[in-house]
Scaffold this active site. Structure first.
Site, PDB file in Angstrom:
ATOM      1  N   GLU A  44       0.827  -1.210   0.000  1.00 39.12           N
ATOM      2  CA  GLU A  44       0.000   0.000   0.000  1.00 39.12           C
ATOM      3  C   GLU A  44       0.861   1.261   0.000  1.00 39.12           C
ATOM      4  OE1 GLU A  44      -2.937   0.137  -0.733  1.00 39.12           O
ATOM      5  OE2 GLU A  44      -3.535  -1.952  -0.492  1.00 39.12           O
ATOM      6  N   TYR A 127      -6.490   6.545   3.814  1.00 36.31           N
ATOM      7  CA  TYR A 127      -6.597   5.482   2.820  1.00 36.31           C
ATOM      8  C   TYR A 127      -5.852   4.228   3.260  1.00 36.31           C
ATOM      9  CZ  TYR A 127      -5.381   2.325  -0.776  1.00 36.31           C
ATOM     10  OH  TYR A 127      -5.173   1.146  -1.427  1.00 36.31           O
ATOM     11  N   ASP A 145      -9.366   5.837  -2.320  1.00 37.25           N
ATOM     12  CA  ASP A 145      -8.261   6.411  -3.092  1.00 37.25           C
ATOM     13  C   ASP A 145      -8.838   7.100  -4.330  1.00 37.25           C
ATOM     14  OD1 ASP A 145      -9.102   4.325  -4.634  1.00 37.25           O
ATOM     15  OD2 ASP A 145      -7.097   3.715  -5.233  1.00 37.25           O
TER      16      ASP A 145
END
Length: 361
Positions: A44, A127, A145
DNA sequence: GACGCGTGGGT
DNA sequence: TACCCAAGCGT
């Protein structure tokens, strides 16, 4: 601002159709092999503002070198930065390592499982927190996102400017009302997958979209007009003179400050200038190298020009070959490095374009 | 809320 | 060419 879904929106049917599509069509990606929280976390961070195809080789290398939270926590910062070289947004990896050390010391090496705790980690924003909690731990948290904002803007015909933070908050509220029981991780990933593969920024593939029937923008024929996104400012031009100071097969390099642009990376010394005459540039380089690094140089010839554009800056670099004349008392950030050893240092991509000029010499 | 922070690919 | 865009975060 209203955070409620339209009455006619069929939450259950939407989630089921999207998940059925995802189960059948999802890409095989290296970070989907399992749900190990550390693997998810690293992926991520790498994927922030960065394309999947760019991340893949970096991810494989990074996981091999630093396979666990403990390995990353115990690694040297130079090794970690080197593994990130070329990926951009370097504060990501500095924050990632700082957070790994925090997890190791404070949480016994286990990535925290609550929004409150995980949000305290450096580099983990709204996020990333939602992505890790939902994918690794199946917590019903939204992970909003750019993809998700685009998908939801079209799906619900939202005209809010997605460049504004308030819009992300609104969409988080909406997504939260759609996350299905027990499949939060897949649902969040499915929304992003849809945005990447079908609901693309330009020319969305509506005819093959699994949730075509639910999409209000498509029904109104305005899908190409959404999302509403404010325009970015153009990059500001900066004029730089680069000094390649050569001394017995070694060249001078300097470490940038630990804060700000390209923090902690190495570069060939540079001087910012207004656009001036050739003679003035030579004079300025000579003077600045003396003042800042205590070295006397003789500027030889201009051996090239390099342009590099950042999101907010445009570097226009003119490269000067210089002979070292005198001066051994360099500041702690500077040193002479043999040309063959330059690969041991982390340079920004802008300087990779300068390196070949040395080999020619 | 606005800005600083990289790089590479697509049209 | 000159844009736009890409699984954002920190200040």
């Amino acid at each position: 601002m209203r955070y409620t879904l339209p009455e006619e929106f069929h939450v259950f049917g939407f989630a089921k159709d999207l998940l059925d599509w995802y189960d059948a069509q999802k890409r095989d990606l290296p970070w989907r092999i399992n749900r190990d929280p550390y693997r998810v976390w690293v992926s991520e961070i790498m994927l922030q503002q960065t394309r999947v195809d760019t991340v893949k080789p970096y991810y494989a290398n990074f996981m091999e070198k630093f396979p666990t939270v403990q390995a990353l926590a115990e690694a040297s910062e130079e090794d970690v930065l080197k593994a990130w070289e070329g990926l951009g947004y370097y504060s990501r990896v500095r924050n990632l390592q700082a957070a790994a050390r925090e997890v190791q010391e404070r949480y016994g090496g286990v990535v925290p499982k609550t929004p409150e705790e995980i949000r305290t980690l450096k580099g983990v924003g709204p996020y990333t927190a939602g992505a890790i909690l939902s994918i690794a731990y199946e917590k019903p948290e939204p992970a909003v996102d750019g993809n998700v904002m685009r998908v939801f803007s079209r799906l619900l015909y939202l005209t809010d400017d997605i460049a504004k933070p308030a819009t992300r908050i609104k969409i988080e509220h909406l997504v939260r009302q759609v996350i299905p029981e027990g499949r939060a991780g897949d649902f969040n990933q499915a929304l992003m997958e849809l945005g990447a593969m079908v609901c693309s920024p330009r020319s969305p593939q509506c005819l093959t979209c699994p949730v075509f029937d639910y999409c209000i923008a498509r029904r109104e024929g305005v899908q190409e007009e959404l999302p509403n996104k404010g325009k970015a400012k153009p990059p500001r031009p900066v004029h730089l003179q680069v000094a390649l100071i050569v001394r017995d097969g070694a060249v001078m390099i300097n470490k940038r400050p630990e804060q700000g642009l390209l923090a902690g990376m190495w570069e060939f010394p540079m001087v910012e200038t207004d656009v001036e005459s050739e003679a003035a540039k030579r004079e300025l380089v000579t003077q600045q190298m003396n003042e800042r690094f205590g070295v006397e140089v003789e500027v030889q010839e201009r051996i090239g020009e390099v342009q590099h554009t950042f999101s907010h800056l445009q570097w226009n670099m003119q490269v000067w070959l210089c002979d070292w004349i005198s001066g051994d008392e360099l500041p702690p950030t500077a040193r002479f490095a043999a040309v063959e050893e330059l690969d041991d240092y982390t340079f920004p991509v802008a300087h990779h374009k300068i390196r070949p000029m040395l080999d020619k010499k």
